[in-house]
Design a protein around this motif. Structure first.
Motif, mmCIF file in Angstrom:
data_model
loop_
_atom_site.group_PDB
_atom_site.id
_atom_site.type_symbol
_atom_site.label_atom_id
_atom_site.label_comp_id
_atom_site.label_asym_id
_atom_site.label_seq_id
_atom_site.Cartn_x
_atom_site.Cartn_y
_atom_site.Cartn_z
ATOM 1 N N SER A 29 1.040 -1.143 0.024
ATOM 2 C CA SER A 29 -0.311 -0.153 -0.012
ATOM 3 C C SER A 29 0.790 1.219 -0.032
ATOM 4 O O SER A 29 2.152 1.167 0.094
ATOM 5 C CB SER A 29 -0.846 -0.009 1.287
ATOM 6 O OG SER A 29 -0.043 -0.011 2.315
ATOM 7 N N ALA A 30 0.342 2.512 -0.243
ATOM 8 C CA ALA A 30 1.063 3.613 -0.066
ATOM 9 C C ALA A 30 1.752 3.832 1.299
ATOM 10 O O ALA A 30 2.832 4.011 1.414
ATOM 11 C CB ALA A 30 0.272 4.739 -0.265
ATOM 12 N N ARG A 33 4.769 1.410 1.195
ATOM 13 C CA ARG A 33 5.784 1.969 0.652
ATOM 14 C C ARG A 33 6.627 2.994 1.605
ATOM 15 O O ARG A 33 7.984 3.048 1.357
ATOM 16 C CB ARG A 33 5.570 2.527 -0.602
ATOM 17 C CG ARG A 33 5.032 1.656 -1.814
ATOM 18 C CD ARG A 33 4.646 2.210 -3.244
ATOM 19 N NE ARG A 33 3.670 2.917 -3.206
ATOM 20 C CZ ARG A 33 2.543 2.608 -3.284
ATOM 21 N NH1 ARG A 33 1.983 1.290 -3.575
ATOM 22 N NH2 ARG A 33 1.423 3.764 -3.367
#
Length: 196
Positions: A29-30, A33
């Motif tokens: 997911s963001a 990351r």
């Protein structure tokens, strides 16, 4: 003495959706990351002389920022560091699995070593992970990018906990680092399913 740095992968899309992953799953997911970038920055404080990783996407994406920050790093991909296989539970939400198989979920919560979804037991996972750990003791400091299950069983084995002892350990958070100092790996008892 080997210093084993066990890094759990960053948050995956399925982590965020509260789905079982096992050996299936998605990329990061963001948030995952960003966790991977933060972990890469922190790992620069260690004198790492070898890198080993699971081959699953969420692990390779977690490892990439660290590799990007180094000039040249050889990575040994080792499938033995994969997450426990949860078979047919992979991709299903915790709620859905409990609604369909409450007896199995409750038995697992009580500490029974069940092959969830027809996959692996923790005893099977523990045997393959400890074998993988023994194969990297020729290095002083090894980064292993892996999953929650392998980290729990490696820690349980290093602590010489009996079969099922990994259930007493909290699951590691996404992108957390568990550090084990291992000496004399051949002397550790790695319980098998027959020891239960």
């Amino acid at each position: 003495m080997t210093e084993l740095l066990l890094l759990r992968h960053g948050e995956s899309l399925w982590n965020a959706e509260h789905r079982y992953q096992g050996q299936q799953g998605t990329g990061l997911s963001a948030r995952g990351r960003q966790q991977a970038k933060d972990a890469a920055d922190y790992l620069r404080t260690y004198a790492i002389d070898a890198v080993v990783a699971s081959d699953l996407q969420r692990v390779t994406e977690t490892l990439q920022p660290y590799l990007d920050s180094r000039d040249h790093v050889d990575v040994r991909i080792d499938r033995r560091w994969r997450e426990i296989d949860v078979g047919s539970w992979g991709g299903r939400t915790f709620t859905d699995v409990y609604a369909e198989e409450p007896d199995v979920v409750d038995a697992f919560a009580r500490g029974e070593d069940i092959a969830r979804g027809g996959g692996e037991t923790f005893s099977q996972l523990r045997a393959r992970v400890w074998e993988a750990a023994r194969d990297i003791t020729d290095f002083k400091c090894v980064l292993v990018v892996t999953h929650g299950g392998p980290i729990r069983v490696a820690a349980a084995s290093a602590l010489r906990l009996s079969a099922g002892g990994e259930m007493a350990l909290d699951p590691p958070c996404n992108c957390s680092l568990t550090v084990l100092h291992l000496d004399g790996l051949t002397s550790y008892n790695v319980p098998t399913g027959t020891d239960r």
